[in-house]
Design a protein around this motif. Structure first.
Motif, PDB file in Angstrom:
ATOM      1  N   SER A 353       1.109  -1.686  -0.362  1.00 38.38           N
ATOM      2  CA  SER A 353      -0.059   0.264   0.311  1.00 38.38           C
ATOM      3  C   SER A 353       0.946   1.393   0.068  1.00 38.38           C
ATOM      4  O   SER A 353       0.327   2.572  -0.245  1.00 38.38           O
ATOM      5  CB  SER A 353      -0.880  -0.154   1.154  1.00 38.38           C
ATOM      6  N   ASN A 374      -4.109  -3.647  -1.978  1.00 33.63           N
ATOM      7  CA  ASN A 374      -4.685  -4.501  -2.786  1.00 33.63           C
ATOM      8  C   ASN A 374      -5.144  -5.937  -2.401  1.00 33.63           C
ATOM      9  O   ASN A 374      -5.462  -5.452  -1.146  1.00 33.63           O
ATOM     10  CB  ASN A 374      -2.600  -5.680  -3.208  1.00 33.63           C
ATOM     11  N   ASP A 404      -6.083  -8.256  -6.905  1.00 38.33           N
ATOM     12  CA  ASP A 404      -7.101  -6.865  -7.572  1.00 38.33           C
ATOM     13  C   ASP A 404      -5.992  -6.251  -6.691  1.00 38.33           C
ATOM     14  O   ASP A 404      -5.767  -6.143  -5.825  1.00 38.33           O
ATOM     15  CB  ASP A 404      -8.278  -6.742  -7.298  1.00 38.33           C
ATOM     16  N   ASP A 406      -4.319  -2.678  -6.683  1.00 32.92           N
ATOM     17  CA  ASP A 406      -4.422  -0.797  -6.911  1.00 32.92           C
ATOM     18  C   ASP A 406      -3.380  -0.056  -7.151  1.00 32.92           C
ATOM     19  O   ASP A 406      -3.062   0.398  -6.410  1.00 32.92           O
ATOM     20  CB  ASP A 406      -5.576  -0.223  -5.986  1.00 32.92           C
ATOM     21  N   THR A 414      -6.938   6.677  -9.191  1.00 29.47           N
ATOM     22  CA  THR A 414      -6.962   5.405  -8.661  1.00 29.47           C
ATOM     23  C   THR A 414      -7.151   4.328  -9.098  1.00 29.47           C
ATOM     24  O   THR A 414      -8.680   4.083 -10.105  1.00 29.47           O
ATOM     25  CB  THR A 414      -7.769   4.931  -7.645  1.00 29.47           C
ATOM     26  N   THR A 415      -7.507   2.793 -10.036  1.00 29.55           N
ATOM     27  CA  THR A 415      -7.562   2.143 -11.138  1.00 29.55           C
ATOM     28  C   THR A 415      -6.715   0.744 -10.587  1.00 29.55           C
ATOM     29  O   THR A 415      -5.924   0.996 -10.081  1.00 29.55           O
ATOM     30  CB  THR A 415      -6.893   2.578 -12.911  1.00 29.55           C
ATOM     31  N   GLY A 416      -8.115  -0.336 -11.009  1.00 28.57           N
ATOM     32  CA  GLY A 416      -6.814  -1.449 -10.243  1.00 28.57           C
ATOM     33  C   GLY A 416      -6.583  -2.141 -11.874  1.00 28.57           C
ATOM     34  O   GLY A 416      -7.008  -2.068 -12.959  1.00 28.57           O
TER      35      GLY A 416
END
Length: 433
Positions: A353, A374, A404, A406, A414-416
């Motif tokens: 993170s 994640n 997943d 991030d 923010t996108t996966g």
């Protein structure tokens, strides 16, 4: 060759047993065999006794030699590539050990334990590029202890920290195939993006059950009070653990629960300073008559050190968390031994993170500036057949991993990341001695 007093005593005992058996038989049977091979039979018995006797340095401290061989066939599929490897099973790896004790006074015992684990291309070390992991040996246990029935047990040396096995209470009889340490099967494999590119991130980087393992420590365990044992350990630079374990057996129910707290600090300072604390525990229950069992484990790890992220902002990583559940059934379907069926699920959050390596970030999403979190979900099923006559277990287990991650781009969005699922199938055996 001059025999040692111990061997002479063994020979005398074997001879006495043999002569007694001969005397108990009928006179005619004895006389008929007198000119045969009675001496050969006696020598065979003596040789068998000597062959099964472990040699040791003195007669005061007992010696027990034990261990196991544990190997598995690992079949994997990362969405684009697949293969089959023969590996060492990290769930319960090959090892050998020596243990012994001696009574000092009534209720007071001194003892030792040495356990050597074998690194034989372990199931958490191989990956898409190689079926060969590290080879060699690890000193897993090497300590002495003093134990009093009244005052408890003190251990010094390479020994289990209090948090070792804290997340692993498990009555399923199926841990050889699947348990809370889900990273031990396939943890070395790299995640693959949906476009086919391999990333620099391994599944073992985002899956962990926070087990404490062993270290050079001083450890103290109280005697059992009503099923409770309180423990503390300290060592290394600096690791200390405290915990409590409870066990109950009665009315056809087996129950065990354990919780531990760990604090790890490195006084050498920056850079790379470690300062984190972890709370982890587990509980398991078995209904003996039906064979039904249930296990749960969970933990949270907090970092107390802020890091400069790739975008230049100083952040403290989010707390990493996991939860693991398993439901099982131990059936009596044959004369070989119990057959253990299980289903399992684990969820792991925020193991990445803040402060991720630039190469990892770029491999996950070109153009991203950092990872913000994640999530990983793993589920599996399996079966273990126990063969009691050979102290052996044969097993099969399947797992599906999905993740997943991030990502944050240069605009702060923010996108996966689209990642392929990862699947493993293991089948193998363990035999103990």
């Amino acid at each position: 060759m001059i025999k040692s007093p111990r061997n002479l005593a063994a020979i005398f005992a074997a001879s006495a047993v043999t002569l007694a058996a001969l005397a108990a038989s009928s006179y005619n049977a004895y006389a008929a065999d007198l000119g045969g091979n009675c001496c050969a039979d006696l020598e065979e018995r003596i040789a068998e006794l000597e062959a099964t006797t472990a040699r040791k340095g003195n007669r005061k401290v007992s010696l027990t030699v034990s261990g196991q061989v544990s190997k598995t066939l690992l079949i994997w599929d990362d969405g684009r590539d697949s293969d089959t490897y023969v590996v060492g099973n990290k769930n319960d790896q090959t090892n050998f050990g020596f243990a012994g004790d001696a009574k000092i006074a009534p209720g007071v015992t001194a003892g030792f334990e040495i356990v050597i684990r074998v690194r034989d291309d372990l199931s958490d070390a191989v990956n898409q590029a190689s079926a060969a992991g590290d080879d060699g040996f690890d000193v897993w246990q090497a300590h002495w202890y003093l134990e009093s029935e009244t005052y408890g047990k003190v251990s010094v040396g390479v020994a289990s920290r209090v948090s070792d096995t804290a997340p692993e209470a498990d009555f399923s009889e199926a841990g050889i195939a699947g348990y809370a340490g889900m990273q031990d099967i396939g943890g070395g494999f790299l995640l693959r993006r949906n476009d086919g590119a391999l990333t620099d991130l391994a599944w073992g980087d985002i899956i962990s059950h926070f087990n404490g393992d062993t270290a050079n420590i001083v450890r103290y365990d109280t005697p059992s009070f009503g099923g409770f044992i309180v423990s503390a350990s300290w060592g290394e630079d600096d690791i200390w653990d405290v915990g409590i374990r409870y066990a109950y057996e009665g009315s056809g129910i087996n129950f065990e629960a354990v919780v531990a707290y760990t604090e790890v600090t490195d006084e050498d300072g920056e850079p790379g300073r470690v300062d984190q604390d972890t709370v982890v525990g587990s509980a398991s229950i078995l209904h003996e008559a039906s064979g039904l069992n249930f296990t749960i484990a969970a933990g949270q790890q907090s970092s107390n050190v802020a890091v400069v992220d790739l975008d230049g902002v100083t952040r403290t990583p989010e707390d990493s968390k996991f939860i693991y559940v398993k439901a099982g059934w131990i059936a009596k379907l044959n004369t070989l031994g119990p057959t253990a069926f299980y289903g399992e699920y684990g969820r792991f959050e925020d193991f990445l993170s803040a402060g991720a390596d630039a190469g990892v970030v770029a491999s996950l999403a070109p153009g991203a500036v950092r990872i913000s979190g994640n999530e990983v979900d793993v589920w599996g099923i399996g079966v273990v057949q126990h063969i009691e006559a050979a102290e052996m277990q044969i097993f099969m287990g399947y797992r599906n991993h999905s993740a997943d991650v991030d990502m944050v781009d240069g605009t702060g969005t923010t996108t996966g990341t689209s990642l392929e699922d990862f699947q493993t199938f293991v089948s193998g055996a363990r035999i103990a001695f």
